[in-house]
Design a protein around this motif. Structure first.
Motif, PDB file in Angstrom:
ATOM      1  N   ARG A  81       0.838  -1.193   0.000  1.00  0.00           N
ATOM      2  CA  ARG A  81       0.000   0.000   0.000  1.00  0.00           C
ATOM      3  C   ARG A  81       0.873   1.243   0.000  1.00  0.00           C
ATOM      4  O   ARG A  81       1.849   1.338   0.740  1.00  0.00           O
ATOM      5  N   ALA A 240       0.624  10.420   0.319  1.00  0.00           N
ATOM      6  CA  ALA A 240       0.645   9.095  -0.300  1.00  0.00           C
ATOM      7  C   ALA A 240       0.172   9.192  -1.750  1.00  0.00           C
ATOM      8  O   ALA A 240      -0.753   9.957  -2.055  1.00  0.00           O
ATOM      9  N   MET A 242      -1.762   8.562  -5.193  1.00  0.00           N
ATOM     10  CA  MET A 242      -3.153   8.203  -5.455  1.00  0.00           C
ATOM     11  C   MET A 242      -3.291   7.696  -6.890  1.00  0.00           C
ATOM     12  O   MET A 242      -2.489   8.028  -7.767  1.00  0.00           O
ATOM     13  N   GLU A 269     -11.041   7.595  -1.293  1.00  0.00           N
ATOM     14  CA  GLU A 269     -10.432   8.555  -0.384  1.00  0.00           C
ATOM     15  C   GLU A 269     -10.502   9.988  -0.895  1.00  0.00           C
ATOM     16  O   GLU A 269     -10.247  10.917  -0.122  1.00  0.00           O
ATOM     17  N   ARG A 353      -5.933   5.249  -2.519  1.00  0.00           N
ATOM     18  CA  ARG A 353      -4.514   5.073  -2.226  1.00  0.00           C
ATOM     19  C   ARG A 353      -3.914   4.067  -3.205  1.00  0.00           C
ATOM     20  O   ARG A 353      -4.467   2.999  -3.439  1.00  0.00           O
TER      21      ARG A 353
END
Length: 458
Positions: A81, A240, A242, A269, A353
């Motif tokens: 992830r 993070a 995307m 998200e 993510r």
């Protein structure tokens, strides 16, 4: 009675034949697939998974994801992830230093000096307030660190040869040369014995910003400095990574309302809306549900706009979500008093993510990424199991793999193959169960016949 064991064995054999066998996954079981082109050093490779793959999956957790080699063998894989990244950049600066002279009696406090600075804040000259004090003891040094923009982490100084032994001094920091903050004490040392030497020239600083440092020696006169430099470090955090879907057209169930449907519930998200017209202002409220029968729940609210400011256009077209609620259906209500989106309905892009798939290459390439098998069980391994000795930086050292084509173009053919295979398998199971039921029926009839024969004989 000797017939009963024979009949029992027959039925057990039929039952075993009809039991589903946990066969190895086959490439034809998956609705969408695309070959991969590998680059770099193996045997581990990492693949960035696009949003289109999430849309084609049958499960939001990607349990129906597989990697195959040219022999059709499934390969071991893990999912990584995406996380926010922290980058650290170091900077080193040579410092200018200025002597601080004052009374030998340290109880009188720090030397009182007059400092001349340039318009940029750089120290030009440091003079004693009382010229008669110029011949007094050298108490310490003023260091100009105004050129360092990063927090100060380390001070390195060197001094004249006559300064032997351990030396302790206080460290103070200031931005205006008026108010000073204590940063504790530092210690340096130069020890010699014969041809052996020990040097301690580094002093750890607390990692705060400061334009100036003041060093005042304890219980002795300060040595003459020959070098002074500081090391600073700046840390920057990036969000993070995307992945985003293609723009999704909106449905309009009512005036001032828009709706969008995803192929399956996903932990979205971020939402990005198209604002086609300039001077758009839209207060919005969003609701969501995870399937067709669930109740609508409030998701978020916010203000979307595309407005001029200071000769430039300011665009705010995104709404951030926590990602805790799986979303399949979205409904947005717009406050029409602000004018809404105009005649053209906004499109929506959903963001999640980013995920990387890491697989262990084995067998003959090309390797194929496949997804879309109803009822699949997860075959994912923990990353630390797939890559023994895995640690920070391991992903960057791996080779990379890229889809060699469009995953969506591979879907149609694969769906037909999967459906044909599934249909054939279903008919086989129906036939086997029919044989089993027929065998059980014959067993019952034969048992009844034997029981009748025994009753007559009795």
């Amino acid at each position: 009675m000797s017939r009963f064991p024979l009949l029992l064995n027959i039925c057990l054999g039929l039952l075993c034949v009809t039991q589903p066998v946990q066969a190895q996954d086959s490439l034809d079981d998956f609705a969408a697939r695309v070959p991969l082109k590998v680059e770099g050093n193996g045997p581990w490779y990492r693949v960035d998974l696009p949003m289109s793959l999430h849309f084609l999956a049958r499960h939001a957790d990607l349990r129906d994801l597989r990697i195959f080699n040219a022999e059709g063998e499934p390969l071991a894989y893990a999912l990584a992830r995406g996380e926010s990244q922290v980058t650290r950049s170091e900077q080193e600066l040579e410092l200018k230093w200025f002597p601080l002279r004052g009374p030998a009696d340290t109880s009188l406090g720090a030397p009182r000096v007059r400092v001349e600075r340039s318009t940029t804040g750089t120290v030009v000259e440091v003079l004693p307030e009382d010229p008669a004090a110029s011949g007094e003891r050298l108490r310490g040094w003023l260091l100009d660190a105004s050129g360092m923009k990063a927090p100060l982490e380390k001070l390195v100084i060197d001094w004249s040869e006559e300064g032997e032994g351990f030396q302790q001094f206080t460290i103070e920091a200031s931005d205006d040369l008026q108010s000073w903050q204590s940063w504790g004490t530092g210690q340096i040392a130069r020890l010699s014995f014969g041809n052996d030497h020990i040097y301690q020239r580094e002093v750890t600083l607390p990692g705060h910003k400061a334009r100036y440092l003041r060093l005042l020696w304890l219980d002795r006169e300060a040595p003459l400095l020959t070098e002074a430099r500081v090391t600073g470090a700046r840390q920057e955090s990036s969000p993070a990574p995307m992945v985003w879907s293609d723009p999704l057209p909106a449905g309009s169930p009512a005036a001032g309302e828009y709706s969008w449907d995803l192929p399956l519930p996903l932990p979205v998200e971020s939402l990005k809306f198209s604002l086609e017209q300039a001077n758009t202002l839209a207060p919005v409220r969003l609701q969501a549900r995870s399937n067709d029968t669930a109740q609508w729940q409030a998701l978020t609210s916010g203000l979307l706009y595309r407005l001029p400011k200071d000769g430039k256009e300011v665009l705010h077209d995104r709404l951030e979500l926590d990602g805790w609620m799986p979303v399949q259906h979205l409904k947005m209500s717009v406050d029409q008093r602000a004018g809404g989106f105009g005649a053209k309905a906004p499109t929506l892009q959903v963001g999640m993510r980013a995920l990387q798939l890491v697989f262990l290459a084995r067998g003959t390439p090309p390797y194929t990424l496949a997804v879309g098998k109803p009822g699949a069980a997860s075959a994912e391994l923990p990353l630390t199991t797939l890559v023994p000795g895995y640690g920070p930086g391991s992903l960057a050292k791996m080779g990379s793999a890229q889809p060699d084509g469009d995953l969506r173009l591979a879907e149609a053919k694969a769906v037909v193959v999967a459906e044909e295979k599934g249909s054939a398998l279903a008919w086989k199971r129906i036939g086997l169960w029919a044989v089993l039921l027929l065998g059980v029926g014959l067993l019952v009839l034969m048992a009844l016949s034997l029981l009748k024969g025994q009753s007559k004989g009795g």
